[in-house]
Design a protein around this motif. Structure first.
Motif, PDB file in Angstrom:
ATOM      1  N   SER A  57      39.719  33.706  38.998  1.00 51.90           N
ATOM      2  CA  SER A  57      38.940  32.731  38.245  1.00 51.90           C
ATOM      3  C   SER A  57      39.808  31.533  37.884  1.00 51.90           C
ATOM      4  CB  SER A  57      38.400  33.360  36.948  1.00 51.90           C
ATOM      5  OG  SER A  57      37.589  34.470  37.257  1.00 51.90           O
ATOM      6  N   ALA A  58      39.238  30.350  38.061  1.00 53.68           N
ATOM      7  CA  ALA A  58      39.888  29.103  37.664  1.00 53.68           C
ATOM      8  C   ALA A  58      41.354  29.037  38.090  1.00 53.68           C
ATOM      9  CB  ALA A  58      39.789  28.921  36.148  1.00 53.68           C
ATOM     10  N   THR A  91      39.878  43.479  21.385  1.00 59.77           N
ATOM     11  CA  THR A  91      40.036  42.324  20.492  1.00 59.77           C
ATOM     12  C   THR A  91      41.509  42.032  20.215  1.00 59.77           C
ATOM     13  OG1 THR A  91      39.724  43.850  18.612  1.00 59.77           O
ATOM     14  CG2 THR A  91      37.798  42.604  19.381  1.00 59.77           C
ATOM     15  N   GLY A  92      42.305  43.102  20.059  1.00 58.13           N
ATOM     16  CA  GLY A  92      43.728  42.921  19.836  1.00 58.13           C
ATOM     17  C   GLY A  92      44.430  42.339  21.052  1.00 58.13           C
ATOM     18  N   ILE A  93      44.023  42.786  22.249  1.00 56.79           N
ATOM     19  CA  ILE A  93      44.605  42.250  23.482  1.00 56.79           C
ATOM     20  C   ILE A  93      44.305  40.762  23.599  1.00 56.79           C
ATOM     21  CG2 ILE A  93      44.563  42.384  25.995  1.00 56.79           C
ATOM     22  CD1 ILE A  93      43.811  45.341  25.720  1.00 56.79           C
ATOM     23  N   LEU A  94      43.050  40.392  23.355  1.00 55.49           N
ATOM     24  CA  LEU A  94      42.657  38.984  23.459  1.00 55.49           C
ATOM     25  C   LEU A  94      43.388  38.124  22.441  1.00 55.49           C
ATOM     26  CD1 LEU A  94      38.802  39.430  23.966  1.00 55.49           C
ATOM     27  CD2 LEU A  94      40.445  38.647  25.686  1.00 55.49           C
ATOM     28  N   PRO A 106      39.392  39.771  32.898  1.00 54.32           N
ATOM     29  CA  PRO A 106      39.188  40.940  33.775  1.00 54.32           C
ATOM     30  C   PRO A 106      40.224  41.017  34.890  1.00 54.32           C
ATOM     31  CG  PRO A 106      37.099  39.862  33.301  1.00 54.32           C
ATOM     32  CD  PRO A 106      38.171  38.948  32.800  1.00 54.32           C
ATOM     33  N   ASP A 107      40.593  39.868  35.462  1.00 54.85           N
ATOM     34  CA  ASP A 107      41.591  39.870  36.531  1.00 54.85           C
ATOM     35  C   ASP A 107      42.959  40.283  36.005  1.00 54.85           C
ATOM     36  OD1 ASP A 107      40.055  38.621  38.864  1.00 54.85           O
ATOM     37  OD2 ASP A 107      39.706  37.176  37.273  1.00 54.85           O
ATOM     38  N   LEU A 108      43.335  39.761  34.842  1.00 48.37           N
ATOM     39  CA  LEU A 108      44.619  40.106  34.259  1.00 48.37           C
ATOM     40  C   LEU A 108      44.683  41.590  33.899  1.00 48.37           C
ATOM     41  CD1 LEU A 108      45.131  37.032  31.885  1.00 48.37           C
ATOM     42  CD2 LEU A 108      46.239  37.441  34.096  1.00 48.37           C
ATOM     43  N   ARG A 110      43.002  44.015  35.324  1.00 41.92           N
ATOM     44  CA  ARG A 110      43.082  44.800  36.555  1.00 41.92           C
ATOM     45  C   ARG A 110      44.498  44.795  37.130  1.00 41.92           C
ATOM     46  NH1 ARG A 110      39.637  42.309  39.117  1.00 41.92           N
ATOM     47  NH2 ARG A 110      40.900  40.985  40.483  1.00 41.92           N
ATOM     48  N   LEU A 111      45.131  43.628  37.154  1.00 42.92           N
ATOM     49  CA  LEU A 111      46.492  43.540  37.664  1.00 42.92           C
ATOM     50  C   LEU A 111      47.464  44.327  36.787  1.00 42.92           C
ATOM     51  CD1 LEU A 111      46.551  39.753  38.634  1.00 42.92           C
ATOM     52  CD2 LEU A 111      46.461  41.710  40.191  1.00 42.92           C
ATOM     53  N   ALA A 112      47.259  44.271  35.474  1.00 47.90           N
ATOM     54  CA  ALA A 112      48.110  45.045  34.565  1.00 47.90           C
ATOM     55  C   ALA A 112      47.917  46.544  34.792  1.00 47.90           C
ATOM     56  CB  ALA A 112      47.793  44.680  33.118  1.00 47.90           C
ATOM     57  N   ALA A 113      46.669  46.959  35.023  1.00 52.66           N
ATOM     58  CA  ALA A 113      46.391  48.380  35.271  1.00 52.66           C
ATOM     59  C   ALA A 113      47.082  48.847  36.547  1.00 52.66           C
ATOM     60  CB  ALA A 113      44.878  48.605  35.370  1.00 52.66           C
ATOM     61  N   GLU A 114      47.086  48.005  37.576  1.00 49.54           N
ATOM     62  CA  GLU A 114      47.755  48.368  38.821  1.00 49.54           C
ATOM     63  C   GLU A 114      49.260  48.502  38.622  1.00 49.54           C
ATOM     64  OE1 GLU A 114      46.514  45.332  41.494  1.00 49.54           O
ATOM     65  OE2 GLU A 114      44.512  46.162  41.776  1.00 49.54           O
ATOM     66  N   ARG A 115      49.843  47.579  37.871  1.00 47.92           N
ATOM     67  CA  ARG A 115      51.284  47.636  37.623  1.00 47.92           C
ATOM     68  C   ARG A 115      51.635  48.860  36.792  1.00 47.92           C
ATOM     69  NH1 ARG A 115      54.326  42.222  35.988  1.00 47.92           N
ATOM     70  NH2 ARG A 115      53.425  41.738  38.022  1.00 47.92           N
ATOM     71  N   LEU A 116      50.832  49.170  35.787  1.00 49.07           N
ATOM     72  CA  LEU A 116      51.062  50.364  34.985  1.00 49.07           C
ATOM     73  C   LEU A 116      51.007  51.621  35.851  1.00 49.07           C
ATOM     74  CD1 LEU A 116      48.910  49.369  31.895  1.00 49.07           C
ATOM     75  CD2 LEU A 116      51.357  49.911  31.806  1.00 49.07           C
ATOM     76  N   HIS A 117      50.095  51.617  36.821  1.00 54.13           N
ATOM     77  CA  HIS A 117      49.906  52.786  37.674  1.00 54.13           C
ATOM     78  C   HIS A 117      51.084  52.986  38.615  1.00 54.13           C
ATOM     79  CE1 HIS A 117      47.644  55.722  40.068  1.00 54.13           C
ATOM     80  NE2 HIS A 117      48.076  55.074  41.145  1.00 54.13           N
ATOM     81  N   TYR A 118      51.462  51.919  39.320  1.00 45.39           N
ATOM     82  CA  TYR A 118      52.451  52.054  40.378  1.00 45.39           C
ATOM     83  C   TYR A 118      53.884  52.027  39.873  1.00 45.39           C
ATOM     84  CZ  TYR A 118      48.805  51.592  43.882  1.00 45.39           C
ATOM     85  OH  TYR A 118      47.698  51.805  44.658  1.00 45.39           O
TER      86      TYR A 118
END
Length: 286
Positions: A57-58, A91-94, A106-108, A110-118
């Motif tokens: 996005s943007a 709300t705390g994350i934002l 949402p993009d951030l 998702r990318l954070a979730a992938e990094r946490l996973h791998y």
């Protein structure tokens, strides 16, 4: 997250469209230390999906470096908050991390979730659908049963080890320690800063992994300041394989292992060597 390492001039090490090697094993499920079986998906988890080069996005508003720094900041925030073992509110994350990046939240995430996973061996899980509250759960098993490869707080470090093994393999079986740190800094892991998951990252990599024989460290001659190169240790060759590490790298890139033809052929030959039966001794004449 994991950029494609340079091939140091080795033919075919750059991205390609395929490989002449056979048989085709690209359909096998990636496995091995540091990579959980995706078939055991945790309900409510945010699974690794396609890996866009940047948030979708943007894109004209933010540079790639800004986005990577924001993802690193979000990962650090989630790891720190998880230490209290209470749900992490959207709300705390934002408020504390995302701020002006709300349009691409949402993009951030998702990318954070992938990094946490791998990298860190966690899955980011939403407690209930649309609850906007998240927790981190362990997604990796330790490399060894006695847990020696875990961090001081019992957190798996296998993902970090697999990334380093991948960097070494993709760079021609050795890589300068300074190049490893150049890469890990982009993941928020610094040699001079204590990490919430890994403790002392420099000690973990250059002492613990070396002592455990997952890595070997050798001084590079005529370097000032002194630099060392890292290679696979004998224990890494016993507990994992080139194919498993290549599949780990390919999974992070959302690509096929055969997109790296040279490494794929080498990994396939290694697999065939390991499965080839030992030659029998001379038949008894008695």
């Amino acid at each position: 997250m994991l950029q494609k390492p340079r091939s140091r001039g080795r033919p075919g090490a750059q991205l390609g469209s395929g490989s002449d090697c056979r048989p085709d094993v690209s359909g096998e499920t990636p496995s091995g230390p540091g990579h959980p079986d995706d078939s055991q998906a945790t309900p409510g988890a945010l699974p690794p999906g396609s890996r866009p080069a940047q948030a979708t996005s943007a894109p004209e508003l933010w540079t790639q470096q800004q986005l990577e720094l924001k993802v690193a900041e979000l990962v650090h925030f989630l790891l720190i908050k998880d230490q209290r073992k209470i749900p992490i509110r959207r709300t705390g994350i934002l408020k504390h991390v995302i701020r002006d990046y709300k349009d691409i939240f949402p993009d951030l995430l998702r990318l954070a979730a992938e990094r946490l996973h791998y990298v860190f061996g966690y899955k980011l899980v939403e407690l209930e659908p649309k609850s906007n509250a998240y927790v981190l759960i362990n997604a990796l098993e330790p490399v060894e049963e006695d847990g020696e490869a875990r961090g001081r707080q019992g957190t798996p470090t296998t993902g970090l080890l697999m990334i380093i093994l991948g960097l070494i393999f993709m760079n021609g079986h050795s890589i300068a320690e300074t190049e490893v740190w150049d890469f890990l800094r982009r993941l928020g892991v610094y040699p001079t800063k204590k990490h919430s998951v890994f403790g002392d990252p420099k000690k973990l990599i250059t002492e613990d992994f070396v002592r455990q024989c997952y890595l070997e460290s050798r001084r590079i001659p005529h370097t000032d300041p002194v630099d060392c190169e890292l290679q696979w240790g004998p224990r890494a060759n016993l507990e994992t394989s080139k194919m498993k590490v290549l599949k780990f790298v390919a999974k992070i890139h959302n690509q096929d292992p055969k997109d790296w033809p040279t490494q794929y052929c080498e990994a396939l030959a290694d697999e065939q060597t390991k499965t080839r039966p030992e030659p029998s001794g001379p038949a008894s004449t008695s």
